[in-house]
Design a protein around this motif. Structure first.
Motif, PDB file in Angstrom:
ATOM      1  N   ARG A  91       0.850  -1.187   0.000  1.00 36.79           N
ATOM      2  CA  ARG A  91       0.000   0.000   0.000  1.00 36.79           C
ATOM      3  C   ARG A  91       0.888   1.239   0.000  1.00 36.79           C
ATOM      4  O   ARG A  91       2.008   1.214   0.541  1.00 36.79           O
ATOM      5  CB  ARG A  91      -0.928  -0.019   1.201  1.00 36.79           C
ATOM      6  CG  ARG A  91      -1.845  -1.237   1.218  1.00 36.79           C
ATOM      7  CD  ARG A  91      -2.747  -1.245   2.422  1.00 36.79           C
ATOM      8  NE  ARG A  91      -3.701  -0.135   2.393  1.00 36.79           N
ATOM      9  CZ  ARG A  91      -4.590   0.101   3.356  1.00 36.79           C
ATOM     10  NH1 ARG A  91      -4.617  -0.680   4.437  1.00 36.79           N
ATOM     11  NH2 ARG A  91      -5.426   1.112   3.259  1.00 36.79           N
ATOM     12  N   PRO A  92       0.408   2.323  -0.595  1.00 37.24           N
ATOM     13  CA  PRO A  92       1.227   3.544  -0.639  1.00 37.24           C
ATOM     14  C   PRO A  92       1.757   3.981   0.721  1.00 37.24           C
ATOM     15  O   PRO A  92       2.872   4.508   0.816  1.00 37.24           O
ATOM     16  CB  PRO A  92       0.270   4.578  -1.237  1.00 37.24           C
ATOM     17  CG  PRO A  92      -0.651   3.775  -2.087  1.00 37.24           C
ATOM     18  CD  PRO A  92      -0.844   2.479  -1.345  1.00 37.24           C
ATOM     19  N   LYS A  93       1.006   3.757   1.793  1.00 38.25           N
ATOM     20  CA  LYS A  93       1.442   4.214   3.111  1.00 38.25           C
ATOM     21  C   LYS A  93       2.673   3.457   3.610  1.00 38.25           C
ATOM     22  O   LYS A  93       3.338   3.898   4.547  1.00 38.25           O
ATOM     23  CB  LYS A  93       0.308   4.071   4.125  1.00 38.25           C
ATOM     24  CG  LYS A  93      -0.088   2.630   4.435  1.00 38.25           C
ATOM     25  CD  LYS A  93      -1.237   2.589   5.439  1.00 38.25           C
ATOM     26  CE  LYS A  93      -1.646   1.153   5.781  1.00 38.25           C
ATOM     27  NZ  LYS A  93      -2.771   1.140   6.740  1.00 38.25           N
ATOM     28  N   HIS A  94       2.981   2.336   2.995  1.00 37.01           N
ATOM     29  CA  HIS A  94       4.160   1.572   3.383  1.00 37.01           C
ATOM     30  C   HIS A  94       5.422   2.067   2.678  1.00 37.01           C
ATOM     31  O   HIS A  94       6.521   1.600   3.000  1.00 37.01           O
ATOM     32  CB  HIS A  94       3.974   0.085   3.067  1.00 37.01           C
ATOM     33  CG  HIS A  94       2.825  -0.534   3.792  1.00 37.01           C
ATOM     34  ND1 HIS A  94       2.101  -1.591   3.268  1.00 37.01           N
ATOM     35  CD2 HIS A  94       2.245  -0.255   4.987  1.00 37.01           C
ATOM     36  CE1 HIS A  94       1.147  -1.936   4.107  1.00 37.01           C
ATOM     37  NE2 HIS A  94       1.208  -1.134   5.165  1.00 37.01           N
ATOM     38  N   VAL A  95       5.259   2.956   1.713  1.00 33.60           N
ATOM     39  CA  VAL A  95       6.384   3.405   0.887  1.00 33.60           C
ATOM     40  C   VAL A  95       6.771   4.827   1.263  1.00 33.60           C
ATOM     41  O   VAL A  95       5.948   5.743   1.216  1.00 33.60           O
ATOM     42  CB  VAL A  95       6.028   3.335  -0.621  1.00 33.60           C
ATOM     43  CG1 VAL A  95       7.217   3.759  -1.471  1.00 33.60           C
ATOM     44  CG2 VAL A  95       5.574   1.926  -0.993  1.00 33.60           C
ATOM     45  N   ALA A  96       8.030   5.006   1.653  1.00 37.66           N
ATOM     46  CA  ALA A  96       8.510   6.331   2.042  1.00 37.66           C
ATOM     47  C   ALA A  96       8.600   7.259   0.842  1.00 37.66           C
ATOM     48  O   ALA A  96       8.236   8.436   0.924  1.00 37.66           O
ATOM     49  CB  ALA A  96       9.869   6.212   2.726  1.00 37.66           C
ATOM     50  N   ALA A  97       9.083   6.732  -0.281  1.00 38.99           N
ATOM     51  CA  ALA A  97       9.232   7.584  -1.467  1.00 38.99           C
ATOM     52  C   ALA A  97       9.532   6.731  -2.693  1.00 38.99           C
ATOM     53  O   ALA A  97      10.050   5.614  -2.590  1.00 38.99           O
ATOM     54  CB  ALA A  97      10.346   8.610  -1.272  1.00 38.99           C
ATOM     55  N   VAL A  98       9.204   7.300  -3.829  1.00 36.18           N
ATOM     56  CA  VAL A  98       9.636   6.801  -5.131  1.00 36.18           C
ATOM     57  C   VAL A  98      10.813   7.657  -5.582  1.00 36.18           C
ATOM     58  O   VAL A  98      10.757   8.892  -5.496  1.00 36.18           O
ATOM     59  CB  VAL A  98       8.506   6.902  -6.171  1.00 36.18           C
ATOM     60  CG1 VAL A  98       9.039   6.662  -7.590  1.00 36.18           C
ATOM     61  CG2 VAL A  98       7.384   5.930  -5.849  1.00 36.18           C
ATOM     62  N   GLY A  99      11.867   7.028  -6.019  1.00 33.65           N
ATOM     63  CA  GLY A  99      12.969   7.744  -6.655  1.00 33.65           C
ATOM     64  C   GLY A  99      12.938   7.463  -8.137  1.00 33.65           C
ATOM     65  O   GLY A  99      13.187   6.330  -8.568  1.00 33.65           O
TER      66      GLY A  99
END
Length: 370
Positions: A91-99
């Motif tokens: 889920r998006p909330k588990h991801v700090a950022a996209v590089g």
């Protein structure tokens, strides 16, 4: 119940080979260790690939078409990220950022107004995925007088540094670059010249195939030494670092000019192009007597190229980065996930000794999803 920490980073890469959009989700658990969570690749649409090649060779494009390409690439990146999230049940909330590196359409590191241009609207990525996105990594380094490339040596040093021996990490994409990590001298690295780019283009012209699988076509012939010498006499190869290059310089137009003095079969030319890639990489590594070489990028799958590289560097052990725990197909995407983490932590991502920048700096612009 406390929410799980957003400790996953996603790296997105579509390189100079213009084949796939590679997306990798990772955790950086401690210094020098990467936990791979999931990966996904989508092919880059053929019309986008054709347009990028046209742009890189200096052909004009309307502002409308350029803007639409930027938007469309952003949509492609977002779709690939969302597919990965679905496959991995993230889920998006588990991801700090996209590089997201973005797609380079022109790289001009010298002249009165040096610049580099990567397209792929990060606003679209953040909005479509719901994840903070870090992009536009190269231009801050250039603002401080650097080449904006290569940016991966800092990550390579973090992961591969060995106090006992020299390590060369070689990425063979469209362009090849090397990171030299030595226990007794500062980190350095640069673009060595063409990687797969000329071999792919020559294969497409003469065999109507995307690339020379395993170097099988090149292996049917032998490099023609007079042509190899002529190619290596190009000023780029003897130019001191820092230096970087791209499709704007090494392309079929460049090759065709070198071929005017020769009458060779297509297979001889292909064999010579493979030798050019191997020898230009070896030139960067050979000043050190021995050590280990880890190869990543598409070129790591070219068995004829790996054999040629081992022959050119007999005192070095040569292996894919898979043998060190990172897939050779994922290395660059992971490096830009790492750079996104550096940005969020307000840490520098460039190495001035590599790029020529006047100082280390925090790279990338942050795009919030809401």
């Amino acid at each position: 119940m406390p929410q799980p920490a957003a400790d996953i980073y996603i790296g997105v890469m579509s390189g100079t080979s213009l084949d796939n959009i590679d997306v990798v989700a990772v955790r950086f658990t401690h210094a020098g260790y990467v936990e791979s969570i999931a990966r996904h690749s989508d092919p880059l649409p053929q019309d986008i690939k054709t347009t990028v090649i046209t742009l890189s060779r200096g052909h004009p494009m309307s502002v409308k078409a350029l803007g639409e390409l930027d938007r469309r690439l952003g949509e492609c990146y977002a779709n690939t990220i969302n597919t990965l999230l679905e496959k991995a049940a993230l889920r998006p909330k588990h991801v700090a950022a996209v590089g997201c590196h973005g797609q380079t359409v022109y790289h001009q590191p010298s002249g009165d107004y040096p610049f580099t241009m990567q397209l792929g609207d990060a606003n679209v990525i953040a909005a479509r995925t719901g994840i903070t996105t870090v992009a536009d990594f190269r231009r801050k380094d250039m603002a401080y007088g650097g080449q904006g490339a290569p940016l991966v040596p800092a990550f390579h040093n973090d992961y591969f540094a060995d106090s006992e021996q020299a390590t060369a990490v070689v990425n063979i994409g469209g362009i090849a670059n090397v990171s030299m990590i030595c226990p007794d001298r500062p980190l350095y690295g640069f673009d060595t010249g063409p990687g797969n780019m000329l071999m792919d283009a020559w294969t497409q012209r003469h065999r109507h195939q995307a690339y020379d699988k395993d170097g099988e076509w090149a292996a049917t012939s032998c490099a023609y030494q007079p042509l190899l010498n002529r190619l290596l006499s190009d000023a780029y190869f003897s130019r001191p670092a820092p230096k970087s290059t791209g499709r704007e310089y090494f392309n079929l137009d460049w090759l065709d000019r070198q071929l005017l003095a020769f009458s060779l079969s297509p297979d001889q030319v292909q064999a010579t192009l493979l030798a050019l890639t191997a020898e230009s990489i070896a030139l960067a590594i050979r000043p050190l007597e021995r050590g280990r070489v880890f190869v990543c990028g598409g070129g790591a799958h070219n068995q004829a190229l790996m054999h040629a590289l081992q022959q050119a560097l007999p005192q070095w052990s040569i292996a894919q980065t898979d043998d060190a725990g990172i897939s050779c197909d994922d290395m660059e995407a992971i490096a830009f996930a790492w750079l996104a983490r550096q940005t969020l932590n307000h840490q520098p991502g460039n190495v001035p000794a590599v790029t020529g920048a006047t100082q280390a700096c925090c790279l990338g612009a942050i795009y919030l999803p809401y």
